[in-house]
Design a protein around this motif. Sequence first.
Motif, PDB file in Angstrom:
ATOM      1  N   ARG A  22      80.771 100.238  57.877  1.00 49.92           N
ATOM      2  CA  ARG A  22      80.100 100.133  59.170  1.00 49.92           C
ATOM      3  C   ARG A  22      79.832  98.684  59.557  1.00 49.92           C
ATOM      4  NH1 ARG A  22      75.442 101.911  57.887  1.00 49.92           N
ATOM      5  NH2 ARG A  22      76.117 104.073  57.927  1.00 49.92           N
ATOM      6  N   THR A  23      79.484  97.857  58.594  1.00 54.19           N
ATOM      7  CA  THR A  23      79.086  96.485  58.875  1.00 54.19           C
ATOM      8  C   THR A  23      80.168  95.698  59.620  1.00 54.19           C
ATOM      9  OG1 THR A  23      77.531  96.542  57.039  1.00 54.19           O
ATOM     10  CG2 THR A  23      78.200  94.373  57.833  1.00 54.19           C
ATOM     11  N   PRO A  24      81.438  95.721  59.179  1.00 56.14           N
ATOM     12  CA  PRO A  24      82.464  95.011  59.954  1.00 56.14           C
ATOM     13  C   PRO A  24      82.658  95.601  61.356  1.00 56.14           C
ATOM     14  CG  PRO A  24      83.351  95.731  57.826  1.00 56.14           C
ATOM     15  CD  PRO A  24      81.961  96.250  57.924  1.00 56.14           C
ATOM     16  N   ARG A  25      82.481  96.914  61.474  1.00 54.00           N
ATOM     17  CA  ARG A  25      82.612  97.549  62.795  1.00 54.00           C
ATOM     18  C   ARG A  25      81.517  97.029  63.733  1.00 54.00           C
ATOM     19  NH1 ARG A  25      85.261  99.049  67.079  1.00 54.00           N
ATOM     20  NH2 ARG A  25      84.616 101.033  67.976  1.00 54.00           N
ATOM     21  N   LEU A  26      80.299  96.909  63.231  1.00 56.11           N
ATOM     22  CA  LEU A  26      79.215  96.364  64.060  1.00 56.11           C
ATOM     23  C   LEU A  26      79.529  94.931  64.489  1.00 56.11           C
ATOM     24  CD1 LEU A  26      76.096  97.775  62.194  1.00 56.11           C
ATOM     25  CD2 LEU A  26      76.862  98.383  64.507  1.00 56.11           C
ATOM     26  N   ARG A  27      80.075  94.143  63.568  1.00 55.21           N
ATOM     27  CA  ARG A  27      80.451  92.756  63.924  1.00 55.21           C
ATOM     28  C   ARG A  27      81.536  92.758  65.002  1.00 55.21           C
ATOM     29  NH1 ARG A  27      80.113  92.271  58.765  1.00 55.21           N
ATOM     30  NH2 ARG A  27      80.606  91.111  57.476  1.00 55.21           N
ATOM     31  N   GLU A  28      82.503  93.635  64.844  1.00 56.67           N
ATOM     32  CA  GLU A  28      83.593  93.742  65.817  1.00 56.67           C
ATOM     33  C   GLU A  28      83.045  94.069  67.211  1.00 56.67           C
ATOM     34  OE1 GLU A  28      87.197  96.931  66.577  1.00 56.67           O
ATOM     35  OE2 GLU A  28      86.622  96.496  64.515  1.00 56.67           O
ATOM     36  N   LEU A  29      82.024  94.910  67.252  1.00 50.80           N
ATOM     37  CA  LEU A  29      81.408  95.305  68.524  1.00 50.80           C
ATOM     38  C   LEU A  29      80.330  94.324  68.984  1.00 50.80           C
ATOM     39  CD1 LEU A  29      81.092  99.120  67.783  1.00 50.80           C
ATOM     40  CD2 LEU A  29      82.660  98.043  69.435  1.00 50.80           C
ATOM     41  N   ASP A  30      80.046  93.318  68.161  1.00 49.17           N
ATOM     42  CA  ASP A  30      79.002  92.328  68.445  1.00 49.17           C
ATOM     43  C   ASP A  30      77.643  93.005  68.622  1.00 49.17           C
ATOM     44  OD1 ASP A  30      77.969  89.773  68.783  1.00 49.17           O
ATOM     45  OD2 ASP A  30      78.330  89.769  70.951  1.00 49.17           O
ATOM     46  N   LEU A  31      77.321  93.881  67.685  1.00 47.06           N
ATOM     47  CA  LEU A  31      76.063  94.625  67.723  1.00 47.06           C
ATOM     48  C   LEU A  31      75.287  94.418  66.433  1.00 47.06           C
ATOM     49  CD1 LEU A  31      77.385  98.024  69.114  1.00 47.06           C
ATOM     50  CD2 LEU A  31      76.056  96.308  70.370  1.00 47.06           C
TER      51      LEU A  31
END
Length: 191
Positions: A22-31
């Motif tokens: 999840r952590t890289p996905r949040l970074r990708e979404l800038d969240l």
Amino acid sequence: MTLYASTGHLLLTPVDREAPARTPRLRELDLGERADPELDAFAQHVAETLQTPYAGVNFMGEERQFFAGLHHGPDAPRRGYPARSLPRDHGYCPHVVVRRRALALEDVRDYARFAGNAVVDGSGVRSYLGAPLTDRRGFVLGTVCAVDLVPRRWGLDGLATVKGLAAELIELVHTREDGRGAPRPIDPQGC
């Protein structure tokens, strides 16, 4: 979910096996790393819709949870809650994320698992309502949640409402993602 650590102590927060992905996905979404005025406004919308003094848009990282959207009502007591960032073992949102389902707690003190939580003792939270924010790739990014300082009967209507708010917010997240990935129009003037 693990209820007891190897030391025999009761664990209040479930193990989150999806956090590393999840952590890289949040970074990708800038969240999940900074306060966001648009998400603050959404949290206010949640509080007004559910008539609660506090509401949040919470993203769950590996070590902490971050309220990128946060609303503290003007008449709500100020006891240091809510904070933008909390350890993963505080509050109820980690349970929503791991369970991948909405959670309604009419009175958190009625549940042994939640009664001793630091959010209850430190801020006086008595009721909680939250729904997962599941993106198009199947990641549960975090929650939309509302809390009150008094017990609340959320009922099926409350659950349906918070789920609808979560769906509304995830559409905003997807719109932002699609907008970032779209090519910029070419300026015919060359400017």
